[in-house]
Design an enzyme around this catalytic site. Structure first.
Site, PDB file in Angstrom:
ATOM      1  N   SER A  71       0.837  -1.200   0.000  1.00  0.00           N
ATOM      2  CA  SER A  71       0.000   0.000   0.000  1.00  0.00           C
ATOM      3  C   SER A  71       0.874   1.253   0.000  1.00  0.00           C
ATOM      4  CB  SER A  71      -0.951  -0.025   1.195  1.00  0.00           C
ATOM      5  OG  SER A  71      -1.900   0.999   1.136  1.00  0.00           O
ATOM      6  N   ASP A 106      -8.766  -2.718  -6.166  1.00  0.00           N
ATOM      7  CA  ASP A 106      -8.779  -3.708  -5.073  1.00  0.00           C
ATOM      8  C   ASP A 106      -9.586  -3.240  -3.860  1.00  0.00           C
ATOM      9  OD1 ASP A 106      -7.198  -1.811  -3.848  1.00  0.00           O
ATOM     10  OD2 ASP A 106      -5.376  -3.027  -3.798  1.00  0.00           O
ATOM     11  N   ASP A 141      -8.583  -8.511  -2.495  1.00  0.00           N
ATOM     12  CA  ASP A 141      -8.702  -7.109  -2.107  1.00  0.00           C
ATOM     13  C   ASP A 141      -7.446  -6.590  -1.407  1.00  0.00           C
ATOM     14  OD1 ASP A 141      -8.935  -7.308   0.850  1.00  0.00           O
ATOM     15  OD2 ASP A 141     -10.911  -8.173   0.492  1.00  0.00           O
ATOM     16  N   HIS A 142      -7.437  -5.302  -1.149  1.00  0.00           N
ATOM     17  CA  HIS A 142      -6.270  -4.576  -0.671  1.00  0.00           C
ATOM     18  C   HIS A 142      -5.784  -5.060   0.703  1.00  0.00           C
ATOM     19  CE1 HIS A 142      -3.674  -1.007  -0.995  1.00  0.00           C
ATOM     20  NE2 HIS A 142      -3.847  -0.827   0.292  1.00  0.00           N
ATOM     21  N   GLU A 158      -6.689  -8.246   2.147  1.00  0.00           N
ATOM     22  CA  GLU A 158      -6.449  -9.684   2.179  1.00  0.00           C
ATOM     23  C   GLU A 158      -5.041 -10.036   1.707  1.00  0.00           C
ATOM     24  OE1 GLU A 158      -6.399 -13.625   2.549  1.00  0.00           O
ATOM     25  OE2 GLU A 158      -8.011 -12.353   3.338  1.00  0.00           O
ATOM     26  N   ASP A 162      -7.459 -12.186   8.157  1.00  0.00           N
ATOM     27  CA  ASP A 162      -7.658 -13.573   7.738  1.00  0.00           C
ATOM     28  C   ASP A 162      -7.000 -14.530   8.728  1.00  0.00           C
ATOM     29  OD1 ASP A 162      -7.894 -15.989   6.485  1.00  0.00           O
ATOM     30  OD2 ASP A 162      -6.975 -15.370   4.587  1.00  0.00           O
ATOM     31  N   PRO A 163      -7.780 -15.322   9.475  1.00  0.00           N
ATOM     32  CA  PRO A 163      -7.185 -16.271  10.420  1.00  0.00           C
ATOM     33  C   PRO A 163      -6.408 -17.392   9.733  1.00  0.00           C
ATOM     34  CG  PRO A 163      -9.558 -16.595  10.269  1.00  0.00           C
ATOM     35  CD  PRO A 163      -9.255 -15.344   9.515  1.00  0.00           C
TER      36      PRO A 163
END
Length: 485
Positions: free
Chosen positions: A200, A405, A453-454, A456, A462-463
Site C-alpha cells: 500500500s 482492489d 482485495d487490498h 487480504e 484472515d485467520p
C-alpha cells in the site's frame, strides 16, 4: 463530488445501475492500458500449495528447524540466480507497512501487519533463514517523513526531516532518536545492501527512500550549507542507490495515487473507520492512545499520558497537520502524487523493481463491480472506484482507473508513471518457475494481477493467512535473493 461512507453504502444499487451507461467513444478508445496486459491470477489459485495446518507449513517448508534452514541457505534462499545468470545475494529484507500500519509488535498483542490474525508472515520468512526487518514509521504522515523515519531506524540515527522541508511545512527539523538502535547500521557499506517490500503506502514510501538515496536533495544540501550545519546523509547528492538497495517489491502499491482520497468526504474519518475494523472495536474511547504512535512529535502532537485513542485521533485530525499537504491523505491522492514535490518519486537506475497489483472487481459493461469475496468494508469503495469518472483529472481516460482492489486502482499498483515490463508469474505457486528473461533495473516488472482485495493480500483480517500467503511471500524473498550481489 465527495461522499460519506454511509452514502456510499446506500448508493451501491444506484452505482450498479449507472454503470450500464456507455462510455463516450473517445473514453472507450483510451480505456486500453498504456502498458502491455499481464496475467490475472484467481484467489486462492489452483497451483497454490493446499495445507490444512500450521504444522504442515512448518514441515513442507522446513520451518520447524531454523538451524536446518540456515544450513541450506546458499542453495535455497536464492534459487533463481542461476536461471538468470546472477550471483545471488544474502541481503536482508525490509518490510514497509502501509497507511495506519505498525511494526514488529503485533497490534493488541494479536494482529501482525504482515499476516494479521493468522500469525506473522515475517516469522515464516525468518524461520526459513531470511533476515527480515519490520520497522514502524508514522502510520499517516507524508511519504517524505516516512522515508526519513525509515532511513533513521535502519541506520540508527536521529530522524532528520531536513531544514528546507521543516521551514516549508512549519515543523521541527528533527524527530525521534534511534542512535544506537539501528536495525542495520552497516547499511550502505560495501556489500551491505537491503531489499525492500512495501504494501500500500509502503510502496511509495520505500520508492521515495530509494529515490533520495539515488539523487539526494539539492534543496536540503543548500539549506544546510546556508545554516552552516551538516545535512542528513540521506540528502547527499553524490550517492548511488545501487550501493544501498538490491530489489524492491511493491504489493498493492499506491505508486501513482488513488482517486479514493478524492471520493471520500474526509480521509480522517475513513482512517478512524478503518482502525475500528482492524482493531475489531466499535468505540475507540476505551483504547489507550499508545496503541498507534503517529510519530508527530515534530509537530507538537505527541501522545498525552492517559489519552484515549479516540481523543488522540480527534486532536491529531483537527490540527493544521491534517489539513495541510504533509500527510498521507494528500500524498495518496492523485493531486498529491502529481505534486512537483513528488514528481521524482519513480524507479531509479541500479535497483530491480517488481509490482504485485491486486484487483477485487469484475467488469460489468463499462464499470467494475466488487466481487462477493471482497471485505464488506471495502465493497462500497470498490464500487465507487469502479464507476469513477473525472475528466479534469484523467481527461477521457477515467475507465483505465476503474479496475481496483477496494482502495487502489490496478493502474496505480502496477507501476510508477514510467510504465512496466510484463513479467507475469504466479507467485503463489509452490513450484514457481520465473520467466527466463532476466530482470533489469530502473523499471517495474509487473508480476501479474492477483484477484484479491487490498487488505487480504497481507492477510490482515484472515485467520488462515499463513496457509494462504506463506508461499507467495517466500517466493518474493527467493526472487530478491536471486538478484545480483
Amino acid at each position: 463530488m465527495k461522499f460519506s461512507f454511509a452514502t456510499l453504502l446506500v448508493a451501491q444499487t444506484v452505482i450498479l445501475i449507472a454503470s450500464a451507461a456507455p462510455l463516450p467513444a473517445d473514453e472507450a478508445a483510451k480505456a486500453v492500458p498504456d502498458s502491455p496486459p499481464v496475467e490475472r491470477y484467481h484467489f486462492p489459485g489452483s497451483k497454490t500449495t493446499v495445507v490444512h495446518s500450521i504444522d504442515e507449513i512448518l514441515a513442507s517448508q522446513n520451518l520447524d528447524s531454523p538451524t536446518a534452514a540456515a544450513d541450506a541457505r546458499l542453495s535455497s534462499l536464492g534459487p533463481f540466480a542461476s536461471r538468470w545468470g546472477f550471483s545471488g545475494n544474502e541481503y536482508p529484507i525490509v518490510m514497509v507497512h502501509g497507511l495506519m500500519g505498525w511494526g514488529e509488535q503485533p497490534l493488541l498483542g494479536l494482529i501482525s501487519y504482515w499476516g494479521g490474525l493468522g500469525g506473522s508472515l515475517v516469522k515464516v520468512l525468518r524461520n526459513q533463514g531470511y533476515t527480515v526487518f519490520q520497522p514502524a514509521v508514522s502510520p499517516a504522515s507524508s511519504n517524505w517523513e516516512r522515508a526519513c523515519e525509515l532511513y533513521a531506524q535502519l541506520k540508527g540515527t536521529r530522524v532528520d526531516y531536513g531544514i528546507a522541508r521543516a521551514k516549508k511545512i512549519g515543523h521541527e527539523r528533527f524527530g525521534k532518536d534511534f542512535t544506537g538502535k539501528g536495525l542495520y547500521p552497516e547499511w550502505g557499506n560495501p556489500g551491505k545492501k537491503l531489499h525492500f517490500v512495501g504494501h500500500s503506502m509502503g510502496g511509495p514510501t520505500a520508492q521515495l527512500l530509494l529515490s533520495l538515496l539515488h539523487q539526494g536533495s539539492a534543496a536540503e544540501i543548500a539549506a544546510a550549507e546556508a545554516a552552516g550545519v551538516p545535512a542528513s546523509p540521506l540528502f547527499y547528492t553524490n550517492k548511488t542507490a545501487s550501493n544501498f538497495a538490491g530489489g524492491f517489491f511493491a504489493i498493492s502499491g499506491v505508486l501513482q495515487g488513488t482517486p479514493m482520497v478524492e471520493i471520500i468526504d474526509n480521509w480522517a474519518g475513513f482512517i478512524i473507520d478503518l482502525v475500528k475494523i482492524i482493531a475489531g472495536v466499535s468505540d475507540l474511547s476505551d483504547i489507550d492512545g499508545l496503541l498507534w504512535d503517529f510519530q508527530l512529535d515534530h509537530y507538537g502532537l505527541s501522545y498525552k499520558k492517559g489519552e484515549s485513542l479516540l481523543s488522540y485521533f480527534n486532536r491529531i485530525f483537527s490540527s493544521t497537520w491534517a489539513k495541510g499537504k504533509s500527510n498521507a491523505g494528500y500524498d495518496l491522492s492523485i493531486t498529491g502524487a502529481r505534486d512537483k514535490d513528488n514528481a521524482n518519486n519513480v524507479a531509479i537506475p541500479g535497483v530491480y523493481y517488481f509490482s504485485i497489483p491486486t484487483s477485487t472487481t469484475i467488469q460489468v459493461l463499462t464499470a467494475e463491480v466488487a466481487r462477493p469475496s471482497t471485505l464488506l468494508f471495502l465493497i462500497p469503495f470498490a464500487n465507487a472506484l469502479g464507476t469513477y469518472q473525472n475528466t479534469t483529472m484523467f481527461g477521457s481516460g477515467s475507465a483505465a482507473w476503474r479496475d481496483n482492489d477496494g482502495l487502489v486502482p490496478v493502474k496505480t499498483s502496477s507501476s510508477d508513471t514510467k510504465g512496466y515490463i510484463n513479467y507475469s508469474m504466479d507467485l503463489r505457486d509452490s513450484t514457481l518457475t520465473p520467466p527466463t528473461t532476466k530482470p533489469t533495473t530502473g523499471k517495474y516488472h509487473n508480476t501479474g494481477i492477483i484477484e484479491v482485495d487490498h487488505i487480504e493480500i497481507v492477510g490482515l483480517l484472515d485467520p488462515l493467512s499463513l496457509l494462504r500467503w506463506s508461499t507467495m511471500y517466500t517466493n518474493i524473498a527467493r526472487i530478491l535473493l536471486s538478484l545480483p550481489a
